[in-house]
Write a protein that holds these residues in place. Structure first.
Motif, PDB file in Angstrom:
ATOM      1  N   VAL A   1      43.625  41.759  43.592  1.00 50.46           N
ATOM      2  CA  VAL A   1      43.225  42.976  44.300  1.00 50.46           C
ATOM      3  C   VAL A   1      43.833  44.172  43.574  1.00 50.46           C
ATOM      4  O   VAL A   1      45.017  44.143  43.215  1.00 50.46           O
ATOM      5  N   ALA A   2      43.034  45.203  43.342  1.00 49.51           N
ATOM      6  CA  ALA A   2      43.510  46.405  42.655  1.00 49.51           C
ATOM      7  C   ALA A   2      43.245  47.628  43.518  1.00 49.51           C
ATOM      8  O   ALA A   2      42.194  47.726  44.162  1.00 49.51           O
ATOM      9  N   PHE A   3      44.211  48.568  43.531  1.00 52.63           N
ATOM     10  CA  PHE A   3      44.015  49.804  44.286  1.00 52.63           C
ATOM     11  C   PHE A   3      45.031  50.853  43.859  1.00 52.63           C
ATOM     12  O   PHE A   3      46.086  50.534  43.285  1.00 52.63           O
ATOM     13  N   ILE A   4      44.691  52.106  44.125  1.00 49.15           N
ATOM     14  CA  ILE A   4      45.647  53.218  44.066  1.00 49.15           C
ATOM     15  C   ILE A   4      45.940  53.674  45.482  1.00 49.15           C
ATOM     16  O   ILE A   4      47.084  53.844  45.868  1.00 49.15           O
ATOM     17  N   ARG A   5      44.884  53.845  46.278  1.00 47.71           N
ATOM     18  CA  ARG A   5      45.030  54.112  47.705  1.00 47.71           C
ATOM     19  C   ARG A   5      44.713  52.827  48.469  1.00 47.71           C
ATOM     20  O   ARG A   5      43.739  52.137  48.150  1.00 47.71           O
ATOM     21  N   PRO A   6      45.504  52.483  49.506  1.00 48.31           N
ATOM     22  CA  PRO A   6      45.240  51.260  50.266  1.00 48.31           C
ATOM     23  C   PRO A   6      43.855  51.200  50.903  1.00 48.31           C
ATOM     24  O   PRO A   6      43.352  50.111  51.164  1.00 48.31           O
ATOM     25  N   LEU A   7      43.228  52.363  51.141  1.00 49.92           N
ATOM     26  CA  LEU A   7      41.889  52.358  51.737  1.00 49.92           C
ATOM     27  C   LEU A   7      40.796  52.133  50.696  1.00 49.92           C
ATOM     28  O   LEU A   7      39.626  52.022  51.046  1.00 49.92           O
ATOM     29  N   GLU A   8      41.159  52.078  49.406  1.00 49.68           N
ATOM     30  CA  GLU A   8      40.179  51.869  48.347  1.00 49.68           C
ATOM     31  C   GLU A   8      40.613  50.656  47.519  1.00 49.68           C
ATOM     32  O   GLU A   8      41.081  50.778  46.396  1.00 49.68           O
ATOM     33  N   LYS A   9      40.467  49.474  48.123  1.00 50.58           N
ATOM     34  CA  LYS A   9      40.875  48.229  47.480  1.00 50.58           C
ATOM     35  C   LYS A   9      39.648  47.461  46.999  1.00 50.58           C
ATOM     36  O   LYS A   9      38.644  47.385  47.702  1.00 50.58           O
ATOM     37  N   PHE A  10      39.770  46.866  45.807  1.00 52.02           N
ATOM     38  CA  PHE A  10      38.700  46.034  45.263  1.00 52.02           C
ATOM     39  C   PHE A  10      39.293  44.717  44.791  1.00 52.02           C
ATOM     40  O   PHE A  10      40.425  44.674  44.294  1.00 52.02           O
ATOM     41  N   LYS A  11      38.516  43.651  44.947  1.00 51.68           N
ATOM     42  CA  LYS A  11      39.037  42.329  44.602  1.00 51.68           C
ATOM     43  C   LYS A  11      38.123  41.620  43.606  1.00 51.68           C
ATOM     44  O   LYS A  11      36.915  41.861  43.539  1.00 51.68           O
ATOM     45  N   THR A  12      38.742  40.721  42.866  1.00 50.54           N
ATOM     46  CA  THR A  12      38.017  39.923  41.891  1.00 50.54           C
ATOM     47  C   THR A  12      37.425  38.687  42.578  1.00 50.54           C
ATOM     48  O   THR A  12      37.651  38.443  43.766  1.00 50.54           O
ATOM     49  N   LYS A  13      36.710  37.903  41.812  1.00 49.58           N
ATOM     50  CA  LYS A  13      36.243  36.608  42.300  1.00 49.58           C
ATOM     51  C   LYS A  13      37.429  35.646  42.403  1.00 49.58           C
ATOM     52  O   LYS A  13      38.499  35.879  41.810  1.00 49.58           O
ATOM     53  N   VAL A  14      37.255  34.556  43.141  1.00 54.58           N
ATOM     54  CA  VAL A  14      38.290  33.535  43.306  1.00 54.58           C
ATOM     55  C   VAL A  14      38.122  32.464  42.230  1.00 54.58           C
ATOM     56  O   VAL A  14      37.013  31.977  41.995  1.00 54.58           O
ATOM     57  N   ILE A  15      39.226  32.130  41.566  1.00 52.14           N
ATOM     58  CA  ILE A  15      39.237  31.044  40.586  1.00 52.14           C
ATOM     59  C   ILE A  15      39.952  29.853  41.243  1.00 52.14           C
ATOM     60  O   ILE A  15      41.154  29.924  41.524  1.00 52.14           O
ATOM     61  N   GLU A  16      39.222  28.807  41.515  1.00 53.62           N
ATOM     62  CA  GLU A  16      39.781  27.691  42.270  1.00 53.62           C
ATOM     63  C   GLU A  16      40.654  26.788  41.399  1.00 53.62           C
ATOM     64  O   GLU A  16      40.363  26.541  40.230  1.00 53.62           O
ATOM     65  N   ASN A  17      41.750  26.326  42.051  1.00 51.27           N
ATOM     66  CA  ASN A  17      42.611  25.289  41.490  1.00 51.27           C
ATOM     67  C   ASN A  17      43.078  25.632  40.066  1.00 51.27           C
ATOM     68  O   ASN A  17      42.927  24.857  39.127  1.00 51.27           O
ATOM     69  N   ASN A  18      43.688  26.837  39.905  1.00 54.41           N
ATOM     70  CA  ASN A  18      44.051  27.302  38.562  1.00 54.41           C
ATOM     71  C   ASN A  18      45.240  28.256  38.651  1.00 54.41           C
ATOM     72  O   ASN A  18      45.190  29.241  39.401  1.00 54.41           O
ATOM     73  N   LEU A  19      46.299  27.984  37.901  1.00 55.86           N
ATOM     74  CA  LEU A  19      47.470  28.858  37.862  1.00 55.86           C
ATOM     75  C   LEU A  19      47.461  29.786  36.654  1.00 55.86           C
ATOM     76  O   LEU A  19      48.390  30.577  36.470  1.00 55.86           O
ATOM     77  N   ASN A  20      46.402  29.689  35.824  1.00 63.03           N
ATOM     78  CA  ASN A  20      46.222  30.587  34.685  1.00 63.03           C
ATOM     79  C   ASN A  20      44.783  31.127  34.696  1.00 63.03           C
ATOM     80  O   ASN A  20      44.009  30.901  33.764  1.00 63.03           O
ATOM     81  N   PRO A  21      44.418  31.842  35.765  1.00 64.67           N
ATOM     82  CA  PRO A  21      43.018  32.252  35.934  1.00 64.67           C
ATOM     83  C   PRO A  21      42.611  33.364  34.975  1.00 64.67           C
ATOM     84  O   PRO A  21      43.436  34.178  34.531  1.00 64.67           O
ATOM     85  N   VAL A  22      41.326  33.396  34.646  1.00 60.25           N
ATOM     86  CA  VAL A  22      40.739  34.466  33.832  1.00 60.25           C
ATOM     87  C   VAL A  22      39.629  35.108  34.647  1.00 60.25           C
ATOM     88  O   VAL A  22      38.690  34.438  35.073  1.00 60.25           O
ATOM     89  N   TRP A  23      39.730  36.443  34.870  1.00 55.03           N
ATOM     90  CA  TRP A  23      38.730  37.159  35.679  1.00 55.03           C
ATOM     91  C   TRP A  23      37.844  38.070  34.808  1.00 55.03           C
ATOM     92  O   TRP A  23      36.642  38.078  34.941  1.00 55.03           O
ATOM     93  N   ASN A  24      38.462  38.909  34.015  1.00 57.88           N
ATOM     94  CA  ASN A  24      37.744  39.880  33.171  1.00 57.88           C
ATOM     95  C   ASN A  24      36.768  40.723  33.996  1.00 57.88           C
ATOM     96  O   ASN A  24      35.582  40.794  33.710  1.00 57.88           O
ATOM     97  N   GLN A  25      37.288  41.384  35.020  1.00 56.04           N
ATOM     98  CA  GLN A  25      36.476  42.268  35.857  1.00 56.04           C
ATOM     99  C   GLN A  25      37.050  43.679  35.823  1.00 56.04           C
ATOM    100  O   GLN A  25      38.274  43.872  35.874  1.00 56.04           O
ATOM    101  N   MET A  26      36.133  44.658  35.750  1.00 57.94           N
ATOM    102  CA  MET A  26      36.546  46.055  35.672  1.00 57.94           C
ATOM    103  C   MET A  26      36.356  46.735  37.025  1.00 57.94           C
ATOM    104  O   MET A  26      35.367  46.520  37.715  1.00 57.94           O
ATOM    105  N   PHE A  27      37.334  47.598  37.379  1.00 60.37           N
ATOM    106  CA  PHE A  27      37.283  48.377  38.621  1.00 60.37           C
ATOM    107  C   PHE A  27      37.437  49.856  38.276  1.00 60.37           C
ATOM    108  O   PHE A  27      38.231  50.215  37.397  1.00 60.37           O
ATOM    109  N   HIS A  28      36.687  50.697  38.971  1.00 59.96           N
ATOM    110  CA  HIS A  28      36.804  52.143  38.814  1.00 59.96           C
ATOM    111  C   HIS A  28      37.565  52.690  40.016  1.00 59.96           C
ATOM    112  O   HIS A  28      37.056  52.674  41.138  1.00 59.96           O
ATOM    113  N   LEU A  29      38.778  53.198  39.783  1.00 61.60           N
ATOM    114  CA  LEU A  29      39.646  53.675  40.849  1.00 61.60           C
ATOM    115  C   LEU A  29      39.836  55.182  40.737  1.00 61.60           C
ATOM    116  O   LEU A  29      40.071  55.702  39.640  1.00 61.60           O
ATOM    117  N   THR A  30      39.736  55.880  41.852  1.00 58.66           N
ATOM    118  CA  THR A  30      39.879  57.333  41.870  1.00 58.66           C
ATOM    119  C   THR A  30      41.350  57.729  41.783  1.00 58.66           C
ATOM    120  O   THR A  30      42.203  57.159  42.458  1.00 58.66           O
TER     121      THR A  30
END
Length: 460
Positions: free
Chosen positions: A315-344
């Motif tokens: 989960v990424a945010f600057i303000r708590p009311l503007e939170k964005f989350k990545t997809k879930v990677i199951e059963n993995n302690l070294n996950p790779v997401w590669n997702q971009m978020f635009h935060l104000t």
């Protein structure tokens, strides 16, 4: 004979008094005429001429006819700056002492008015920031007590025509009577807030004007460094906090989120003063730019599962009311997401981005680690690869388990807004909040604090 002599002596005495009075008035008139001539002569000189003659030691009766040249507010700023430089600690100590004395006298009335405002304005905020595990959060009882806050110091940070910025050291060891009515997990429990201690630095900006009371608006905010300190204890009334697991932590997280998102600089409260409508748009919080944050991968996450491995998402945010989350990677302690978020971004110099990693689970998701990324080090339009070390909490003083939580790799690039982009960002922020409120009302999310996926802000 005695009567006549008395009348005669009395007449002479009266004439002597009248003559003396006339003589004194003539001397006074000559003195005033001479002084007026001096003032007229000095009045023809400008500030630079007087500095050459007197240095900085002006006589107290010298003034400058500047009313037609500059705004009165400019001279208020100059006086404040002069006091802070010339008189230093002692002048402001006297001013602080006077302020605290007046605040103590006015506190019963201020507390009564503040109680009404808090109940009307804070309860909707509590509902907006309410954790999903709590179904209701309202004041059952609210009184601020009879102990007034104290201002322990004042520092003038900046002055410019029409505006003064001050930082005030604020302390309150009050005796309020605050009871929260909480409903969670089918249990209704009144929680009393006791032993409140508050210490913080308040930033106050005065917008000045020519009309009495010479202040058209006030901006109030809490400085983030040093971190505002709010100490209190929670006590269940007629029950136990253990009736709802994790209740104390949820309330503390809610209070922290509200303070951070609404009151901590650059976020602020703008209060117009006086009866004349004024434009406060320059004082209000506005988007400054956009952070393009790519959450790449995490390494060596802490496993929270008894069997198998955690199912992490970020989960990424600057303000708590503007939170964005990545997809879930199951059963993995070294996950790779590669997702971009635009935060104000509202203030690049003081704000930071927060990245949290959670383990998706039935019921309540567990936090695997958290990290923050200060924005002040980012150069505009230059992408930067950063590896952040995950911690159990941003406030490590309260954490006993300080074992390694792994790392998370991100890419960050800051883009400053143009005026047109700023207006578009304001409209987009309003749209997002309205959409999240609709999702909450429809049951799609439990709170506007919940992280969501938004196709306009996420690039997979």
């Amino acid at each position: 004979m005695g009567l006549l002599s008395g009348m005669f002596m009395g007449a002479l005495f009266g004439i002597a008094i009248m003559a003396g009075w006339r003589y004194m008035m003539m001397l006074r008139s000559k003195s005033r005429a001479a002084k007026a001539a001096d003032i007229k002569l000095l009045g023809s000189l400008d500030r630079e001429d007087l500095k050459k003659l007197c240095g900085d030691n002006y006589p107290e009766w010298i003034s400058f006819p500047v009313y037609e040249q500059v705004r009165a507010s400019f001279w208020i700023c100059e006086i404040a700056l002069h006091l802070s430089r010339r008189l230093g600690f002692f002048a402001f100590f006297k001013q602080v002492k006077w302020l605290n004395k007046q605040l103590s006298k006015l506190w019963p009335y201020v507390a009564e008015a503040a109680t009404i405002i808090i109940r009307e304005s804070v309860e909707p905020i509590l509902e907006e920031y309410r954790p999903s595990a709590i179904s209701s959060l309202k004041f059952s009882k609210l009184s601020l007590g009879n102990v007034a806050p104290k201002i322990e110091g004042i520092r003038v940070q900046s002055t410019k025509p029409g505006q003064i910025t001050m930082d005030m050291d604020f302390r309150w060891g009050g005796n309020p009577d605050i009871v929260l009515g909480i409903a969670a997990a089918g249990v209704s429990l009144p929680i009393q807030l006791k032993d409140l201690q508050v210490f913080t630095i308040i930033r106050v900006i005065f917008q000045l004007c020519d009309e009495i009371p010479c202040i058209s608006a006030v901006v109030v905010a809490l400085l983030s460094e040093p971190k505002p300190r709010f100490d209190y204890t929670l006590k269940a009334v007629g029950g136990s906090l253990t009736a709802v697991p994790g209740l104390s932590d949820m309330i503390e997280d809610t209070v922290t989120s509200i303070i951070t998102d609404m009151l901590q600089w650059p976020h602020r409260i703008v209060v117009p003063l006086g009866g004349v409508p004024v434009d406060t748009s320059d004082l209000e919080l506005k988007p400054q730019g956009k952070l393009m944050l790519t959450i790449g991968k995490a390494n060596h996450l802490k496993n929270m599962e008894m069997m198998g491995k955690s199912d992490p998402y970020a989960v990424a945010f600057i303000r708590p009311l503007e939170k964005f989350k990545t997809k879930v990677i199951e059963n993995n302690l070294n996950p790779v997401w590669n997702q971009m978020f635009h935060l104000t971004v509202e203030d690049k110099e003081t704000q930071y981005a927060v990245v949290e990693v959670f383990d998706e689970d039935i019921g309540s998701d567990q936090r695997l680690g958290i990290a923050k990324l200060p924005l002040v080090d980012l150069e505009p339009q230059i992408e930067k690869d950063i590896e952040l070390r995950l911690q159990p909490s941003l406030d490590m003083l309260k954490i006993k388990d300080k074992k390694d939580r792994g790392t998370i790799t991100v890419k960050a690039m800051y883009h400053p807004f143009t005026k047109e982009e700023q207006d578009a960002a304001l409209a987009e922020e309003k749209r997002m909040l309205e959409e999240k409120e609709k999702m909450r009302d429809d049951g799609a999310i439990n709170s506007t604090m919940d992280a969501v996926d938004d196709p306009k802000h996420v690039v997979g």
